[in-house]
Write a protein that holds these residues in place. Sequence first.
Motif, PDB file in Angstrom:
ATOM      1  N   CYS A 304       0.387  -0.891  -0.214  1.00 15.59           N
ATOM      2  CA  CYS A 304      -0.193   0.079  -0.172  1.00 15.59           C
ATOM      3  C   CYS A 304       1.079   1.427  -0.254  1.00 15.59           C
ATOM      4  O   CYS A 304       2.486   0.970   0.095  1.00 15.59           O
ATOM      5  CB  CYS A 304      -1.152   0.025   0.808  1.00 15.59           C
ATOM      6  N   LYS A 305       0.595   1.801  -0.368  1.00 15.70           N
ATOM      7  CA  LYS A 305       1.176   3.706  -0.560  1.00 15.70           C
ATOM      8  C   LYS A 305       0.359   4.921  -0.364  1.00 15.70           C
ATOM      9  O   LYS A 305      -0.948   4.926  -1.105  1.00 15.70           O
ATOM     10  CB  LYS A 305       2.099   3.656  -1.706  1.00 15.70           C
ATOM     11  N   ASN A 306       0.967   5.584   0.126  1.00 12.99           N
ATOM     12  CA  ASN A 306       0.107   6.763   0.375  1.00 12.99           C
ATOM     13  C   ASN A 306      -1.236   6.737   0.990  1.00 12.99           C
ATOM     14  O   ASN A 306      -2.477   7.047   0.552  1.00 12.99           O
ATOM     15  CB  ASN A 306       0.210   7.745  -1.072  1.00 12.99           C
ATOM     16  N   CYS A 307      -0.798   5.721   2.620  1.00  7.26           N
ATOM     17  CA  CYS A 307      -2.756   5.808   3.224  1.00  7.26           C
ATOM     18  C   CYS A 307      -2.845   6.307   4.243  1.00  7.26           C
ATOM     19  O   CYS A 307      -1.887   6.114   4.498  1.00  7.26           O
ATOM     20  CB  CYS A 307      -2.969   4.325   2.290  1.00  7.26           C
ATOM     21  N   THR A 308      -3.716   6.228   4.801  1.00  3.29           N
ATOM     22  CA  THR A 308      -3.953   6.666   6.145  1.00  3.29           C
ATOM     23  C   THR A 308      -5.334   5.980   6.593  1.00  3.29           C
ATOM     24  O   THR A 308      -6.511   6.099   6.059  1.00  3.29           O
ATOM     25  CB  THR A 308      -4.255   7.966   6.189  1.00  3.29           C
ATOM     26  N   TRP A 309      -5.934   5.450   7.716  1.00  2.00           N
ATOM     27  CA  TRP A 309      -6.927   4.736   8.091  1.00  2.00           C
ATOM     28  C   TRP A 309      -7.420   3.651   7.508  1.00  2.00           C
ATOM     29  O   TRP A 309      -8.271   3.601   7.082  1.00  2.00           O
ATOM     30  CB  TRP A 309      -7.762   5.785   8.715  1.00  2.00           C
ATOM     31  N   ILE A 310      -6.547   2.632   7.236  1.00  2.00           N
ATOM     32  CA  ILE A 310      -6.963   1.575   6.395  1.00  2.00           C
ATOM     33  C   ILE A 310      -5.996  -0.029   6.698  1.00  2.00           C
ATOM     34  O   ILE A 310      -5.396   0.003   7.668  1.00  2.00           O
ATOM     35  CB  ILE A 310      -6.507   1.495   4.591  1.00  2.00           C
ATOM     36  N   ASP A 318      -3.447   6.036  -2.536  1.00  2.00           N
ATOM     37  CA  ASP A 318      -3.883   7.036  -1.943  1.00  2.00           C
ATOM     38  C   ASP A 318      -5.416   6.822  -1.627  1.00  2.00           C
ATOM     39  O   ASP A 318      -6.131   7.880  -1.967  1.00  2.00           O
ATOM     40  CB  ASP A 318      -4.837   7.684  -3.349  1.00  2.00           C
ATOM     41  N   VAL A 319      -5.587   6.326  -0.214  1.00  3.20           N
ATOM     42  CA  VAL A 319      -7.515   5.677  -0.160  1.00  3.20           C
ATOM     43  C   VAL A 319      -6.951   6.546   1.379  1.00  3.20           C
ATOM     44  O   VAL A 319      -6.148   5.998   2.080  1.00  3.20           O
ATOM     45  CB  VAL A 319      -7.188   4.526   0.155  1.00  3.20           C
TER      46      VAL A 319
END
Length: 534
Positions: A304-310, A318-319
Amino acid sequence: MKSCTACGASFEVTEKDRQFLKKVSPKIDGENLVIPAPEKCPNCRMQQRMCFRNERNLYRRKSDLSQKPMISIYHESSPHKVFSATEWWSDAWDGLDAGRDFDFGRSFFEQFAELLKDVPRIGLFNVNPTNSEYCQQAYNNKNCYLCTVITECEDCQNISHTNKAVDCYDCDYLQNCQLCFGCLDSDKLYGCVDCQSCQTSNDCIFCYDCIGCTDCFGCFGLRKKEFHFFNEPCSKEKYFEKLKNLELGNREKFEMYRREFQKALTSAPQRESWNLKCENCTGNYLINAKNGEFCFDSFEIQDCKNCTWIFESHDIQDVYGLGKSDWLYNCLGNENAHTGAFNTFVSDSSDAYYSDCCFYSQNLFGCTGLRNKKFCIFNKKYSPEDYSALVRKIVEHMKSTGEWGKFFPAKLSPFGYDESVAFENFPIEKPNAIAKNFPWSGHKKPLPAAKKIITTEEFPKKIENANDEILNVAIKCEKSGKLFQITKKELKFFKTYNLPIPSVHPDVRYADRMAKRNPRKMHDRRCAECQSEI
């Protein structure tokens, strides 16, 4: 390197990123309609997505279907149709009723904005609540009040981003905790106060980075210790004698000790990051992650890349806000979603693009408010063959208008910038927001329905002197001037555990806790102990 079209910052799009974009692109007759590389940097992309999510602002209004009063994340002045959750999931309406043909003489986003206003929105994302009506982004909670982004919690108030908490107040980013107040970024705590980044500990007060500890006060970096006072051991009798002499039920003394502890932390050794059981990851607050790049506040993730709270997801880029999903790009608030891009609140669905608030559906393009549907474009159903042909034509049209590969413009958000998560993570003033084409609401939260307003100087400094009279007044926050009330459950909790009544509004308390967390930034530096690069 590319330059962000919004802020000018440099960012990189790798060959691996391009392969990922190809993988998540719509596949029509065996051909991928490839999503182009982003034009904005990761932070600006995150800011734009977050404009579409309201977590902390609740309003009283009437349903546009039944006219019954309800609690909603949409202000009564919103131009959108808003139904209660029960009404939205009922058979009283069908999203296909708003279906329309795509007009190739107009832009995609212009037409989608009109569709958004014709299709009802869910008043509150509050699934299976039991006596927990004043909660948002909440799932399976009982007796909770003013809580956001929580799952399976009970008897809690003013908590956020928390799972499986019981009897907790003013806490954030907790897992499996009970009887806690003011705690942050912790797991398996019991009876703790103002503890941060602690695990499996009991009855600790003002502690930081303590694991397996019991009855510790003002400590940091301890492992499996008990009866420690400011990191110094003492006997059980001496510990409780010191604790009693502190008079923590006195608000002024409680705040003094809180300040002293925060000051003491400036000399405490800091961990490189708060990642646990991670492999090949950059970011912070990650648990059980592998191959994560610039990810935060997430667990059980891979590639995963550029993600927050997953959570429990793989191959995501980008999520913000997601669970049990894969192969998604530039999305917000998805659950159990598979293969898609540019979606907001699309769950239990697959192969969806540029869609909003759709569930249990497949092969959607530019849809909103659909349930159990397949092969739909602008809420109109097509045969699989006609769907594929039309998607191809629309993508070509979006390329000509410069829309293909871009997230929804902020002006399509149903919320003002000041109502959204973006405002919390990327705070800007109204003139700056307007200059950047972010909408602004200016809505204020409803005032407490109390006949009398008092200042913090007018209610007891010691919790032992507080009585039920304080439940009938509105307190003026000494920092923000906002009015707030103390609930009966809060008062009982404070009295039971000898804690003073807070003197500031819950929003201020929340902001103060968030200020203790590390920001979403990473730095190259050397270890202070061994000088290796970290």
